[in-house]
Design a protein around this motif. Structure first.
Motif, PDB file in Angstrom:
ATOM      1  N   LEU A  41       0.826  -1.216   0.000  1.00 50.15           N
ATOM      2  CA  LEU A  41       0.000   0.000   0.000  1.00 50.15           C
ATOM      3  C   LEU A  41       0.856   1.260   0.000  1.00 50.15           C
ATOM      4  O   LEU A  41       0.533   2.238  -0.687  1.00 50.15           O
ATOM      5  N   TRP A  42       1.964   1.237   0.767  1.00 50.30           N
ATOM      6  CA  TRP A  42       2.864   2.384   0.759  1.00 50.30           C
ATOM      7  C   TRP A  42       3.436   2.602  -0.639  1.00 50.30           C
ATOM      8  O   TRP A  42       3.467   3.725  -1.146  1.00 50.30           O
ATOM      9  N   ALA A  43       3.906   1.511  -1.260  1.00 54.10           N
ATOM     10  CA  ALA A  43       4.505   1.619  -2.597  1.00 54.10           C
ATOM     11  C   ALA A  43       3.475   2.117  -3.608  1.00 54.10           C
ATOM     12  O   ALA A  43       3.783   2.963  -4.456  1.00 54.10           O
ATOM     13  N   TRP A  44       2.273   1.612  -3.505  1.00 53.27           N
ATOM     14  CA  TRP A  44       1.220   2.026  -4.428  1.00 53.27           C
ATOM     15  C   TRP A  44       0.897   3.507  -4.256  1.00 53.27           C
ATOM     16  O   TRP A  44       0.846   4.267  -5.229  1.00 53.27           O
ATOM     17  N   ALA A  45       0.686   3.928  -3.009  1.00 52.63           N
ATOM     18  CA  ALA A  45       0.335   5.326  -2.755  1.00 52.63           C
ATOM     19  C   ALA A  45       1.467   6.263  -3.151  1.00 52.63           C
ATOM     20  O   ALA A  45       1.228   7.329  -3.747  1.00 52.63           O
ATOM     21  N   THR A  46       2.700   5.898  -2.841  1.00 54.47           N
ATOM     22  CA  THR A  46       3.842   6.752  -3.170  1.00 54.47           C
ATOM     23  C   THR A  46       4.055   6.826  -4.672  1.00 54.47           C
ATOM     24  O   THR A  46       4.337   7.901  -5.214  1.00 54.47           O
ATOM     25  N   SER A  47       3.903   5.713  -5.349  1.00 52.78           N
ATOM     26  CA  SER A  47       4.140   5.714  -6.797  1.00 52.78           C
ATOM     27  C   SER A  47       3.078   6.506  -7.548  1.00 52.78           C
ATOM     28  O   SER A  47       3.350   7.033  -8.628  1.00 52.78           O
ATOM     29  N   LEU A  48       1.883   6.590  -6.980  1.00 58.91           N
ATOM     30  CA  LEU A  48       0.817   7.357  -7.636  1.00 58.91           C
ATOM     31  C   LEU A  48       0.808   8.834  -7.244  1.00 58.91           C
ATOM     32  O   LEU A  48       0.087   9.625  -7.853  1.00 58.91           O
ATOM     33  N   SER A  49       1.617   9.216  -6.260  1.00 60.64           N
ATOM     34  CA  SER A  49       1.587  10.596  -5.788  1.00 60.64           C
ATOM     35  C   SER A  49       2.227  11.574  -6.769  1.00 60.64           C
ATOM     36  O   SER A  49       1.747  12.692  -6.940  1.00 60.64           O
ATOM     37  N   SER A  50       3.320  11.163  -7.400  1.00 57.87           N
ATOM     38  CA  SER A  50       4.006  12.045  -8.347  1.00 57.87           C
ATOM     39  C   SER A  50       4.992  11.224  -9.174  1.00 57.87           C
ATOM     40  O   SER A  50       5.225  10.041  -8.902  1.00 57.87           O
ATOM     41  N   GLU A  51       5.584  11.879 -10.141  1.00 58.31           N
ATOM     42  CA  GLU A  51       6.591  11.191 -10.952  1.00 58.31           C
ATOM     43  C   GLU A  51       7.813  10.855 -10.112  1.00 58.31           C
ATOM     44  O   GLU A  51       8.391   9.774 -10.241  1.00 58.31           O
ATOM     45  N   ASN A  52       8.201  11.778  -9.225  1.00 54.72           N
ATOM     46  CA  ASN A  52       9.340  11.512  -8.339  1.00 54.72           C
ATOM     47  C   ASN A  52       9.037  10.364  -7.382  1.00 54.72           C
ATOM     48  O   ASN A  52       9.917   9.561  -7.071  1.00 54.72           O
ATOM     49  N   GLY A  53       7.803  10.290  -6.910  1.00 55.33           N
ATOM     50  CA  GLY A  53       7.403   9.187  -6.047  1.00 55.33           C
ATOM     51  C   GLY A  53       7.490   7.852  -6.778  1.00 55.33           C
ATOM     52  O   GLY A  53       7.942   6.854  -6.217  1.00 55.33           O
ATOM     53  N   PHE A  54       7.062   7.865  -8.036  1.00 57.58           N
ATOM     54  CA  PHE A  54       7.144   6.649  -8.840  1.00 57.58           C
ATOM     55  C   PHE A  54       8.593   6.212  -9.026  1.00 57.58           C
ATOM     56  O   PHE A  54       8.925   5.031  -8.875  1.00 57.58           O
ATOM     57  N   LEU A  55       9.467   7.166  -9.344  1.00 57.34           N
ATOM     58  CA  LEU A  55      10.875   6.829  -9.537  1.00 57.34           C
ATOM     59  C   LEU A  55      11.514   6.349  -8.237  1.00 57.34           C
ATOM     60  O   LEU A  55      12.365   5.446  -8.252  1.00 57.34           O
ATOM     61  N   TYR A  56      11.108   6.924  -7.106  1.00 58.87           N
ATOM     62  CA  TYR A  56      11.631   6.490  -5.808  1.00 58.87           C
ATOM     63  C   TYR A  56      11.214   5.044  -5.515  1.00 58.87           C
ATOM     64  O   TYR A  56      12.042   4.224  -5.111  1.00 58.87           O
ATOM     65  N   VAL A  57       9.951   4.733  -5.736  1.00 56.24           N
ATOM     66  CA  VAL A  57       9.473   3.362  -5.505  1.00 56.24           C
ATOM     67  C   VAL A  57      10.160   2.400  -6.463  1.00 56.24           C
ATOM     68  O   VAL A  57      10.531   1.278  -6.079  1.00 56.24           O
ATOM     69  N   LYS A  58      10.370   2.833  -7.699  1.00 55.63           N
ATOM     70  CA  LYS A  58      11.063   1.985  -8.677  1.00 55.63           C
ATOM     71  C   LYS A  58      12.474   1.670  -8.197  1.00 55.63           C
ATOM     72  O   LYS A  58      12.932   0.520  -8.290  1.00 55.63           O
ATOM     73  N   ASP A  59      13.167   2.683  -7.657  1.00 54.85           N
ATOM     74  CA  ASP A  59      14.521   2.459  -7.127  1.00 54.85           C
ATOM     75  C   ASP A  59      14.498   1.521  -5.922  1.00 54.85           C
ATOM     76  O   ASP A  59      15.361   0.661  -5.781  1.00 54.85           O
ATOM     77  N   VAL A  60      13.513   1.707  -5.051  1.00 55.92           N
ATOM     78  CA  VAL A  60      13.411   0.842  -3.868  1.00 55.92           C
ATOM     79  C   VAL A  60      13.154  -0.596  -4.299  1.00 55.92           C
ATOM     80  O   VAL A  60      13.754  -1.541  -3.764  1.00 55.92           O
ATOM     81  N   MET A  61      12.265  -0.799  -5.255  1.00 55.22           N
ATOM     82  CA  MET A  61      11.932  -2.152  -5.706  1.00 55.22           C
ATOM     83  C   MET A  61      13.102  -2.828  -6.420  1.00 55.22           C
ATOM     84  O   MET A  61      13.194  -4.050  -6.422  1.00 55.22           O
ATOM     85  N   GLN A  62      13.996  -2.052  -7.003  1.00 54.69           N
ATOM     86  CA  GLN A  62      15.142  -2.632  -7.691  1.00 54.69           C
ATOM     87  C   GLN A  62      16.332  -2.837  -6.771  1.00 54.69           C
ATOM     88  O   GLN A  62      17.316  -3.460  -7.165  1.00 54.69           O
ATOM     89  N   SER A  63      16.233  -2.342  -5.532  1.00 55.18           N
ATOM     90  CA  SER A  63      17.316  -2.552  -4.569  1.00 55.18           C
ATOM     91  C   SER A  63      17.232  -3.961  -3.988  1.00 55.18           C
ATOM     92  O   SER A  63      16.251  -4.685  -4.181  1.00 55.18           O
ATOM     93  N   GLY A  64      18.265  -4.350  -3.261  1.00 50.68           N
ATOM     94  CA  GLY A  64      18.282  -5.668  -2.633  1.00 50.68           C
ATOM     95  C   GLY A  64      17.149  -5.841  -1.641  1.00 50.68           C
ATOM     96  O   GLY A  64      16.508  -6.898  -1.582  1.00 50.68           O
ATOM     97  N   PHE A  65      16.873  -4.788  -0.850  1.00 52.90           N
ATOM     98  CA  PHE A  65      15.779  -4.849   0.121  1.00 52.90           C
ATOM     99  C   PHE A  65      14.442  -5.014  -0.577  1.00 52.90           C
ATOM    100  O   PHE A  65      13.607  -5.826  -0.164  1.00 52.90           O
ATOM    101  N   GLY A  66      14.241  -4.262  -1.647  1.00 52.89           N
ATOM    102  CA  GLY A  66      12.981  -4.355  -2.382  1.00 52.89           C
ATOM    103  C   GLY A  66      12.765  -5.725  -2.989  1.00 52.89           C
ATOM    104  O   GLY A  66      11.666  -6.288  -2.922  1.00 52.89           O
ATOM    105  N   LYS A  67      13.830  -6.285  -3.551  1.00 54.48           N
ATOM    106  CA  LYS A  67      13.715  -7.628  -4.128  1.00 54.48           C
ATOM    107  C   LYS A  67      13.439  -8.668  -3.042  1.00 54.48           C
ATOM    108  O   LYS A  67      12.672  -9.602  -3.257  1.00 54.48           O
ATOM    109  N   PHE A  68      14.079  -8.498  -1.882  1.00 54.62           N
ATOM    110  CA  PHE A  68      13.834  -9.403  -0.757  1.00 54.62           C
ATOM    111  C   PHE A  68      12.371  -9.341  -0.319  1.00 54.62           C
ATOM    112  O   PHE A  68      11.738 -10.372  -0.083  1.00 54.62           O
ATOM    113  N   VAL A  69      11.814  -8.139  -0.253  1.00 54.93           N
ATOM    114  CA  VAL A  69      10.402  -7.976   0.131  1.00 54.93           C
ATOM    115  C   VAL A  69       9.488  -8.574  -0.942  1.00 54.93           C
ATOM    116  O   VAL A  69       8.497  -9.238  -0.615  1.00 54.93           O
ATOM    117  N   ILE A  70       9.811  -8.373  -2.194  1.00 54.84           N
ATOM    118  CA  ILE A  70       8.998  -8.937  -3.284  1.00 54.84           C
ATOM    119  C   ILE A  70       9.020 -10.460  -3.230  1.00 54.84           C
ATOM    120  O   ILE A  70       7.962 -11.106  -3.309  1.00 54.84           O
TER     121      ILE A  70
END
Length: 124
Positions: A41-70
């Motif tokens: 829900l955090w990732a969804w809300a942040t990614s829809l808030s702005s273009e910068n939010g989307f890019l931030y979530v994209k970076d988080v999801m591509q990090s080691g922590f993001g992949k571990f959570v996925i």
């Protein structure tokens, strides 16, 4: 009135049957999915808030922590679905005997482990 019951505080000596392990894993994955939903829900809300939010979530999801959570979230979802299907089949009257229940539990756990490895390979 004091009851004299044996007390075993060393949990490493207790061996659960396969059906017990499968049942506990089903509950644990349900709780894990609840907490993973907070991240989703955090990732969804942040990614829809702005273009910068989307890019931030994209970076988080591509990090080691993001992949571990996925991987963890998809793994919990996979086992919860497998365990749920097993429970529905048992509710229909199949796999209720001790031997078939243990076999179905071991198959469910084995299938989950294989799916988790496949999820890890695909995500990483």
């Amino acid at each position: 009135m004091k009851k004299q019951r044996p007390v075993n505080l060393d949990l490493t000596t207790i061996k659960l049957p396969a059906a017990g392990r499968a049942s506990i894993l089903h509950r644990i994955t349900g709780v894990a999915m609840f907490f993973a939903l907070l991240f989703v829900l955090w990732a969804w809300a942040t990614s829809l808030s702005s273009e910068n939010g989307f890019l931030y979530v994209k970076d988080v999801m591509q990090s080691g922590f993001g992949k571990f959570v996925i991987i963890g979230t998809l793994s919990a979802l996979a086992y919860h679905i497998i365990g749920g299907i097993r429970h529905v089949i048992m509710d229909m009257g199949y796999w209720e005997e001790l031997s078939s229940g243990a076999l179905s539990a071991n198959i469910a756990i084995g299938a989950w482990l294989v799916l988790t490895v496949l999820i890890g390979v695909v995500v990483w």
